[in-house]
Design an enzyme around this catalytic site. Structure first.
Site, short mmCIF file in Angstrom:
data_model
loop_
_atom_site.label_atom_id
_atom_site.label_comp_id
_atom_site.label_asym_id
_atom_site.label_seq_id
_atom_site.Cartn_x
_atom_site.Cartn_y
_atom_site.Cartn_z
N ARG A 61 44.57 47.35 32.31
CA ARG A 61 43.24 47.49 31.66
C ARG A 61 43.09 48.62 30.65
O ARG A 61 42.00 48.78 30.11
CB ARG A 61 42.14 47.65 32.72
N ASP A 69 49.11 36.50 28.18
CA ASP A 69 48.54 36.15 29.49
C ASP A 69 47.02 36.32 29.56
O ASP A 69 46.45 37.23 28.98
CB ASP A 69 49.15 36.98 30.61
N HIS A 104 51.52 31.74 30.21
CA HIS A 104 50.40 31.36 31.06
C HIS A 104 50.14 29.89 30.74
O HIS A 104 49.53 29.58 29.72
CB HIS A 104 49.21 32.25 30.71
N ASN A 164 42.37 32.91 38.15
CA ASN A 164 42.97 31.91 37.28
C ASN A 164 44.48 32.13 37.20
O ASN A 164 44.89 33.21 36.77
CB ASN A 164 42.37 32.01 35.88
N ASP A 183 50.03 39.44 39.73
CA ASP A 183 48.91 39.16 38.83
C ASP A 183 47.73 40.08 39.21
O ASP A 183 46.56 39.66 39.19
CB ASP A 183 48.49 37.69 38.87
N HIS A 200 38.94 44.39 38.52
CA HIS A 200 37.73 44.29 37.70
C HIS A 200 36.67 45.23 38.26
O HIS A 200 36.49 45.30 39.48
CB HIS A 200 37.16 42.87 37.71
O1 DOR Z 1 42.65 35.66 37.20
C1 DOR Z 1 43.15 36.11 36.19
N1 DOR Z 1 42.86 37.33 35.73
N2 DOR Z 1 43.97 35.31 35.50
C2 DOR Z 1 44.43 35.65 34.28
O2 DOR Z 1 45.16 34.88 33.72
C3 DOR Z 1 44.02 36.92 33.65
C4 DOR Z 1 43.60 37.90 34.66
C5 DOR Z 1 42.82 39.06 34.08
O3 DOR Z 1 43.25 39.62 33.08
O4 DOR Z 1 41.82 39.42 34.66
#
Ligand code: DOR
Length: 404
Positions: A30, A118, A145, A259, A286, A290
């Site tokens: 991030r 991605d 992706h 995702n 992955d 957030h």
């Molecule tokens: O769930 C996901 N979060 N899938 C992705 O492909 C990107 C990622 C994100 O950057 O938050």
């Protein structure tokens, strides 16, 4: 604990598992742009708490990592954190906009270990073909992706009986499978090293299996959440794919929105089968932290992503305990497998020590990551990383943290 020898001696005394440090091919740190969700430093520390001594940072930042200067900045900030080793992945296309190739050869020279847009696929087939050709010239793999965006449109979870029951727009397995089929076809045509990110469907695993048996030099990864959780979690189930019943949470929890989406139990089974027979080369988290502002909203509005570093080990141990895989193969997919994808040798003096019987509660305070967005929050888990050494230096020591 201090040096590597002490670490290994202590582990032997306790009956803890010791392995080479784990390598995560797929992490979102991030920074720059979304530092309220994670920074390179907080992410690199959270990685160690999950057993990962090397992590590959995805370039879907703001700005995207699409210039040699930004690649150098990620490397410098990673080194300054003195936590997990941070390897930058650069964008395939400028700004990750899918229109124009970035300077892949220069990005590789600056230290990019792979290329990926991605979060988004490279939808333009001709551009993707060119990307594979330039990636071949640069000596680095493309991490794709694989998703047909037209098919997923407004989808927010796996398309199936659960999405129908919940009244949520779905993302069909075919959106992943048709994209993988295209990607494999173009890899056959263009050459270059293609690595498929977060394969999540039984059909996707089967396509990779067949391509490998045809001799195509591709690799693929699965995530710990796709090896344990199902789409029923969006409806409130908290049973692992191999369990029945169990506790329930409220439906529509945005922490289950990811995702590719959580799939069915038979997809989970197929991912394990692919891992066990070598179709799948690596387990990658992955890790997608957030800030709460992006998750404490309605399901359809919420960001996709699960904070994954720190729950990988307990999820994988649970799958092994259920008989869906072996720990030896899991360790390969966290060490030699990803090293092979990157074309590197395993760092000789990296170690992870795991107490496979430690019971702990995955609450917000226990997570090092700034991202508390995991559907495992509040859950009792078994198995925990006790210590990690990077280049022979003890950089994570749970016993010391617990004592302070
Ligand atoms: O769930 C996901 N979060 N899938 C992705 O492909 C990107 C990622 C994100 O950057 O938050």
């Amino acid at each position: 604990m201090s040096g590597l020898a002490d670490l290994e001696r202590d582990a032997a005394q306790h009956g803890w598992l010791v392995s080479p440090g784990f390598i995560d091919l797929h992490a979102h740190l991030r920074e720059p742009g979304f530092e309220e969700s994670e920074t390179i430093a907080t992410g690199a520390r959270a990685a160690l708490a999950g057993g990962f001594t090397t992590i590959c940072a995805m370039p879907n930042t703001e700005p995207a990592i699409d210039s040699p200067g930004l690649v150098a900045e990620v490397i410098a900030r990673g080194a300054a954190a003195r936590a997990a080793r941070v390897l930058p992945i650069a964008a395939i296309t400028r700004g990750r906009l899918g229109k124009e190739l970035a300077d892949l050869v220069e990005l590789a020279a600056a230290g990019a270990v792979a290329f990926s847009d991605d979060g988004a696929p490279v939808s333009d087939g001709q551009l993707f073909r060119n990307a594979l050709e330039y990636a071949r010239a640069s000596g680095r793999p493309i991490f794709e992706h694989s998703q047909d965006l037209a098919l997923t449109a407004d989808g927010v979870m796996h398309e199936g009986v659960v999405s129908a029951r919940l009244g949520l727009p779905g993302m069909a397995a075919a959106a992943e499978e048709t994209a993988i089929a295209r990607d494999l076809s173009l890899a056959r045509l263009a050459g270059g090293r293609l690595h498929l990110s977060h394969v999540s469907t039984a059909g996707g695993v089967e396509l990779v299996r067949r391509a490998k048996s045809d001799g195509l030099a591709i690799t693929a990864e699965v995530t710990p959440h796709h090896l344990a959780l199902t789409d029923e979690w969006v409806a409130g189930s908290r049973a692992f794919a191999w369990e029945d019943g169990g506790d329930r949470a409220t439906p529509y929890e945005t922490s289950t929105k990811v995702n590719p989406p959580l799939r069915t139990a038979s997809d989970v089974r197929a991912c394990w089968a692919g891992l066990m027979d070598g179709t799948i080369d690596a387990i990658a988290t992955d890790h997608a932290p957030h800030a709460s502002t992006r998750k404490d909203v309605e399901f359809q509005e919420a960001a996709f992503g699960i904070s994954g570093f720190e729950t990988a080990v307990p999820l994988l141990l649970a799958g092994v305990a259920a008989g869906w895989g072996t720990w030896d193969r899991v360790v390969e997919a966290l060490t030699t497998g990803p090293a092979r994808v990157l074309g590197i040798t395993l760092p000789e003096n990296d170690r992870v020590v795991i107490d496979p019987n430690a019971a702990w509660t995955c609450d917000a305070a226990a997570l090092v990551s700034l991202g508390k967005n995991t559907p495992l929050l509040g859950r009792a888990l078994i198995g925990r990383v006790v210590a990690c050494a990077v280049d022979g230096e003890l950089r994570f020591d749970l016993t010391r943290i617990a004592a302070s």
